[in-house]
Scaffold this motif. Structure first.
Motif, PDB file in Angstrom:
ATOM      1  N   MET A 172      -3.294  -7.382  28.088  1.00  9.70           N
ATOM      2  CA  MET A 172      -1.896  -7.743  27.859  1.00  9.70           C
ATOM      3  C   MET A 172      -1.640  -9.240  27.970  1.00  9.70           C
ATOM      4  O   MET A 172      -0.692  -9.759  27.371  1.00  9.70           O
ATOM      5  N   GLU A 173      -2.484  -9.945  28.723  1.00  8.46           N
ATOM      6  CA  GLU A 173      -2.212 -11.341  29.067  1.00  8.46           C
ATOM      7  C   GLU A 173      -2.912 -12.342  28.166  1.00  8.46           C
ATOM      8  O   GLU A 173      -2.388 -13.435  27.906  1.00  8.46           O
ATOM      9  N   VAL A 174      -4.100 -12.019  27.673  1.00  5.89           N
ATOM     10  CA  VAL A 174      -4.953 -13.016  27.035  1.00  5.89           C
ATOM     11  C   VAL A 174      -4.486 -13.406  25.637  1.00  5.89           C
ATOM     12  O   VAL A 174      -4.791 -14.501  25.166  1.00  5.89           O
ATOM     13  N   ILE A 175      -3.749 -12.548  24.980  1.00  4.71           N
ATOM     14  CA  ILE A 175      -3.418 -12.773  23.567  1.00  4.71           C
ATOM     15  C   ILE A 175      -2.416 -13.912  23.398  1.00  4.71           C
ATOM     16  O   ILE A 175      -2.632 -14.857  22.649  1.00  4.71           O
ATOM     17  N   SER A 176      -1.300 -13.804  24.099  1.00  5.28           N
ATOM     18  CA  SER A 176      -0.246 -14.825  24.036  1.00  5.28           C
ATOM     19  C   SER A 176       0.148 -15.175  25.464  1.00  5.28           C
ATOM     20  O   SER A 176       0.954 -14.469  26.081  1.00  5.28           O
ATOM     21  N   VAL A 177      -0.421 -16.248  25.998  1.00  2.01           N
ATOM     22  CA  VAL A 177      -0.236 -16.599  27.401  1.00  2.01           C
ATOM     23  C   VAL A 177       1.225 -16.979  27.652  1.00  2.01           C
ATOM     24  O   VAL A 177       1.766 -17.873  27.007  1.00  2.01           O
ATOM     25  N   GLY A 178       1.856 -16.279  28.586  1.00  2.12           N
ATOM     26  CA  GLY A 178       3.261 -16.504  28.882  1.00  2.12           C
ATOM     27  C   GLY A 178       4.148 -15.374  28.404  1.00  2.12           C
ATOM     28  O   GLY A 178       5.298 -15.249  28.839  1.00  2.12           O
ATOM     29  N   VAL A 179       3.623 -14.531  27.507  1.00  2.07           N
ATOM     30  CA  VAL A 179       4.366 -13.372  27.006  1.00  2.07           C
ATOM     31  C   VAL A 179       3.459 -12.160  27.114  1.00  2.07           C
ATOM     32  O   VAL A 179       2.368 -12.143  26.552  1.00  2.07           O
ATOM     33  N   SER A 402     -10.239 -19.441  20.181  1.00  2.00           N
ATOM     34  CA  SER A 402      -9.416 -20.367  19.400  1.00  2.00           C
ATOM     35  C   SER A 402      -8.144 -19.711  18.869  1.00  2.00           C
ATOM     36  O   SER A 402      -7.194 -20.405  18.495  1.00  2.00           O
ATOM     37  N   GLU A 403      -8.100 -18.374  18.822  1.00  2.05           N
ATOM     38  CA  GLU A 403      -6.909 -17.678  18.351  1.00  2.05           C
ATOM     39  C   GLU A 403      -5.937 -17.349  19.481  1.00  2.05           C
ATOM     40  O   GLU A 403      -4.889 -16.760  19.237  1.00  2.05           O
ATOM     41  N   GLN A 404      -6.290 -17.712  20.702  1.00  2.00           N
ATOM     42  CA  GLN A 404      -5.365 -17.493  21.819  1.00  2.00           C
ATOM     43  C   GLN A 404      -4.204 -18.478  21.722  1.00  2.00           C
ATOM     44  O   GLN A 404      -4.390 -19.644  21.368  1.00  2.00           O
ATOM     45  N   LYS A 405      -3.002 -18.014  22.033  1.00  2.00           N
ATOM     46  CA  LYS A 405      -1.830 -18.886  22.002  1.00  2.00           C
ATOM     47  C   LYS A 405      -1.273 -19.083  23.404  1.00  2.00           C
ATOM     48  O   LYS A 405      -1.201 -18.146  24.192  1.00  2.00           O
ATOM     49  N   ILE A 406      -0.893 -20.311  23.710  1.00  2.00           N
ATOM     50  CA  ILE A 406      -0.177 -20.629  24.945  1.00  2.00           C
ATOM     51  C   ILE A 406       1.301 -20.727  24.571  1.00  2.00           C
ATOM     52  O   ILE A 406       1.709 -21.643  23.860  1.00  2.00           O
ATOM     53  N   ILE A 407       2.086 -19.770  25.010  1.00  2.00           N
ATOM     54  CA  ILE A 407       3.487 -19.716  24.585  1.00  2.00           C
ATOM     55  C   ILE A 407       4.356 -20.665  25.406  1.00  2.00           C
ATOM     56  O   ILE A 407       5.247 -21.332  24.871  1.00  2.00           O
ATOM     57  N   GLN A 414       8.817 -24.391  29.698  1.00  2.00           N
ATOM     58  CA  GLN A 414       9.127 -24.973  28.394  1.00  2.00           C
ATOM     59  C   GLN A 414       8.324 -24.261  27.311  1.00  2.00           C
ATOM     60  O   GLN A 414       7.113 -24.082  27.430  1.00  2.00           O
ATOM     61  N   PHE A 415       8.995 -23.848  26.247  1.00  2.00           N
ATOM     62  CA  PHE A 415       8.365 -23.155  25.118  1.00  2.00           C
ATOM     63  C   PHE A 415       7.537 -24.153  24.318  1.00  2.00           C
ATOM     64  O   PHE A 415       8.047 -25.175  23.879  1.00  2.00           O
ATOM     65  N   ILE A 416       6.227 -23.874  24.137  1.00  2.00           N
ATOM     66  CA  ILE A 416       5.381 -24.784  23.361  1.00  2.00           C
ATOM     67  C   ILE A 416       4.681 -24.086  22.198  1.00  2.00           C
ATOM     68  O   ILE A 416       4.422 -24.690  21.179  1.00  2.00           O
ATOM     69  N   ASP A 417       4.304 -22.814  22.334  1.00  2.00           N
ATOM     70  CA  ASP A 417       3.711 -22.000  21.263  1.00  2.00           C
ATOM     71  C   ASP A 417       2.590 -22.749  20.533  1.00  2.00           C
ATOM     72  O   ASP A 417       2.716 -23.102  19.365  1.00  2.00           O
ATOM     73  N   ARG A 418       1.496 -22.955  21.211  1.00  2.00           N
ATOM     74  CA  ARG A 418       0.363 -23.666  20.610  1.00  2.00           C
ATOM     75  C   ARG A 418      -0.941 -22.900  20.859  1.00  2.00           C
ATOM     76  O   ARG A 418      -1.068 -22.176  21.838  1.00  2.00           O
ATOM     77  N   LYS A 419      -1.875 -23.074  19.940  1.00  2.00           N
ATOM     78  CA  LYS A 419      -3.178 -22.452  20.117  1.00  2.00           C
ATOM     79  C   LYS A 419      -4.033 -23.302  21.071  1.00  2.00           C
ATOM     80  O   LYS A 419      -3.835 -24.508  21.195  1.00  2.00           O
ATOM     81  N   THR A 420      -4.979 -22.665  21.717  1.00  2.00           N
ATOM     82  CA  THR A 420      -5.872 -23.390  22.608  1.00  2.00           C
ATOM     83  C   THR A 420      -6.799 -24.284  21.810  1.00  2.00           C
ATOM     84  O   THR A 420      -7.071 -24.048  20.629  1.00  2.00           O
ATOM     85  N   LYS A 421      -7.303 -25.297  22.500  1.00  2.00           N
ATOM     86  CA  LYS A 421      -8.214 -26.262  21.862  1.00  2.00           C
ATOM     87  C   LYS A 421      -9.648 -25.817  22.052  1.00  2.00           C
ATOM     88  O   LYS A 421      -9.989 -25.167  23.024  1.00  2.00           O
TER      89      LYS A 421
END
Length: 421
Positions: A172-179, A402-407, A414-421
Motif C-alpha cells: 500500500m505504501e511503496v507505489i505513491s509515497v504519502g498516499v 524509478s516508477e515510484q512517486k513521492i506525493i 507540501q504536495f510535490i508529486d515527483r518520481k524518484t531519482k
C-alpha cells in the motif's frame, strides 16, 4: 439526513462488497501463496546446488543470454521488473501473465549460477502478475483491479519472507509515497494471512532473529540518542548512494554495450572476475548467511560495498531477482560496522542498519517499522522507529524503483508529486 431504510440499504451493499473481497482475497492468498512457496523451494534448490558445484559460476554469462532471449521472445523489457507492478497499480496498466513464469525461471537461473540478487522483489512481480490477471479474468473495474494487484504483492512478499504486516503496508505504501489506498487494507491483510498459512503448509516458514545488546527503555539517555542519530544520518547517506550507484552502474554498462545479449554476458563476466578477485562466494546469490552473521555482530568492513557492486552489476545488466535481500545485506553489514564504531552493540546496530537502509531505498518508513517488529520483536522498537524516521527524512528523493512517486515532501506537508531519482 439518512433514513433507516437508506442506512440498511447502504450497509447491505457494504456487506456484499466485504463478502466479495473475502472470496477474492482467499483466491489470491491460496494461488499466490502456493506459487510463492514453490518459488521459494526452487530458489533453495538453486542455492544448495550452487554451493555444491561452484563451477556453475562460469555459466553465468550463458544463462544471462538465455534470460535476455526469453524476455525478448516474450516481448518484455529486461530492466522494468517491479516498475511494471507499480505502474499497474497506479495507472491500471495490464500485467502480462507471462511475466510470472519468466521471473521465476530468470531468478532461479541467476541464483543457480551465482548472480547477486534477492527474491522478494521477484515475489512482488510474481504475485502482482498472477493477481492482476486473475482480476482481468474476473472482469474487475479499474479500481478493484488495482486493489487485487496489491493483494498479490502482499501475498507474494509474505509467502517468501513471512512478514505479513510489513508485506501489507509495503504493497500500500511503496507505489505513491504519502498516499495509501486504505480501501485495500482488508483484502491485502486477508490475502497475506492466507498466503502465509499456505506457504507454511508447503514447508516455508518465517524467520525471526534474536538481537543482542538492545538498550532497555530506561537506558536510552542522551549519549545513546546521539549515537542513534548519527547512525540514522549515515544510513540515509548510504541509502542514497545505493540508489545512485544502482542506476549509474547499470546505465554505464548499457551505454558501453548497447546490445542486450553482449551487455548481460559482460555483466556475468564482471561478476565472475570480482568473485575470483575477492576469493569468496559471500557476494553471490542472496547472501542470507552473511546477513545472519551481521545480526550476530560479525561483518567484514567492506562487505556492504562489495555487495552493492555485485548487485548493481547483476541487476543492472538484466539478470533477474530482487533488490530487497541484497539491500538487507548491505544495511545489516553497514550498520554492524558503523554502529560498532559509534559505540553501539554490533548486533543491534546491524538490525538498525538493515531496516533503516531498506527504508531509505524504498521510501517506506511504516513498512520498515513493521519489518523491525516482525523480524526482531518488540524490544527497542521506538529506537528502530527513530533511526528509520531519520533515514527516511534525509535520504532525499532517491529510490530503487524509478516508477515510484513521492506525493508529499519529506521535509514539510507540501504536495510535490515527483518520481524518484
Amino acid at each position: 439526513m439518512e433514513t433507516p431504510r437508506e442506512y440498511f440499504k447502504r450497509q447491505a451493499k457494504n456487506g456484499l462488497i466485504f463478502l466479495r473481497w473475502c472470496v477474492f482475497g482467499a483466491i489470491i492468498g491460496v494461488t499466490v501463496g502456493a506459487a510463492g512457496a514453490g518459488f521459494h523451494h526452487a530458489l533453495d534448490w538453486a542455492g544448495e546446488t550452487r554451493d555444491h558445484h561452484w563451477a556453475l559460476l562460469y555459466l553465468l554469462p550463458v544463462v544471462g543470454i538465455i534470460i535476455a532471449f526469453l524476455y525478448e521472445k516474450a516481448d518484455l523489457p529486461l530492466e522494468r521488473g517491479t516498475n511494471f507492478i507499480l505502474t499497474s497499480v497506479r495507472e491500471n496498466h495490464p500485467v502480462r501473465l507471462r511475466m510470472a513464469p519468466l521471473i521465476v525461471v530468470g531468478t532461479v537461473l541467476t541464483h543457480l549460477c551465482g548472480g547477486s540478487a534477492g527474491r522478494e522483489g521477484a515475489a512482488l512481480q510474481l504475485g502482482g502478475s498472477i493477481s492482476g490477471n486473475i482480476g482481468h479474468w474476473m472482469r474487475l473495474d479499474d479500481r478493484d483491479a488495482r486493489t487485487i494487484t496489491m493483494c498479490g504483492m502482499a501475498a507474494g512478499f509474505t509467502a517468501l519472507f513471512g512478514t505479513p504486516l510489513a508485506a501489507v503496508v509495503f504493497a500500500m505504501e511503496v507505489i505513491s509515497v504519502g498516499v495509501m489506498y486504505y480501501a485495500a487494507l482488508f483484502p491485502c491483510v486477508l490475502s497475506a494471512m492466507i498466503a502465509r498459512l499456505v506457504a507454511a503448509r508447503l514447508g516455508v516458514f518465517a524467520k525471526e532473529y534474536a538481537i543482542m545488546g538492545v538498550p532497555s527503555g530506561d537506558a536510552v539517555g542522551v549519549a545513546v540518542l546521539v549515537r542513534l542519530t548519527v547512525l540514522g544520518v549515515l544510513c540515509a547517506v548510504f541509502a542514497a548512494l545505493v540508489c545512485i550507484l544502482f542506476h549509474r552502474i547499470g546505465g554505464l554498462l548499457k551505454r558501453a554495450c548497447p546490445n542486450r545479449y553482449l551487455c548481460i554476458a559482460l555483466g556475468g563476466v564482471i561478476v565472475i572476475a570480482l568473485t575470483l578477485l575477492l576469493q569468496t562466494h559471500d557476494y553471490n546469490g542472496a547472501g542470507m548467511q552473511v546477513i545472519e552473521r551481521a545480526l550476530l555482530g560479525q561483518a567484514s568492513p567492506l562487505a556492504f560495498f562489495w555487495k552493492l557492486l555485485f548487485t548493481a552489476v547483476t541487476i543492472g545488466v538484466g539478470y533477474k531477482g530482487g533488490e530487497i535481500v541484497p539491500v538487507f545485506f548491505m544495511g545489516a553489514t553497514f550498520g554492524c560496522v558503523a554502529g560498532g564504531l559509534l559505540g553501539l552493540t554490533p548486533s543491534f546496530s546491524a538490525a538498525l542498519g538493515m531496516v533503516a537502509v531498506f527504508c531509505g531505498v524504498t521510501n517506506s518508513p511504516l513498512t520498515s517499522m513493521f519489518l523491525a517488529y516482525e523480524l526482531f520483536g518488540g524490544s527497542g522498537l521506538p529506537m528502530y522507529a527513530y533511526v528509520i524516521a531519520i533515514a527516511y527524512m534525509l535520504s532525499g528523493y532517491y529510490g530503487l524503483y524509478s516508477e515510484q512517486k513521492i506525493i508529499y515532501s519529506k521535509m514539510r506537508p507540501q504536495f510535490i508529486d515527483r518520481k524518484t531519482k
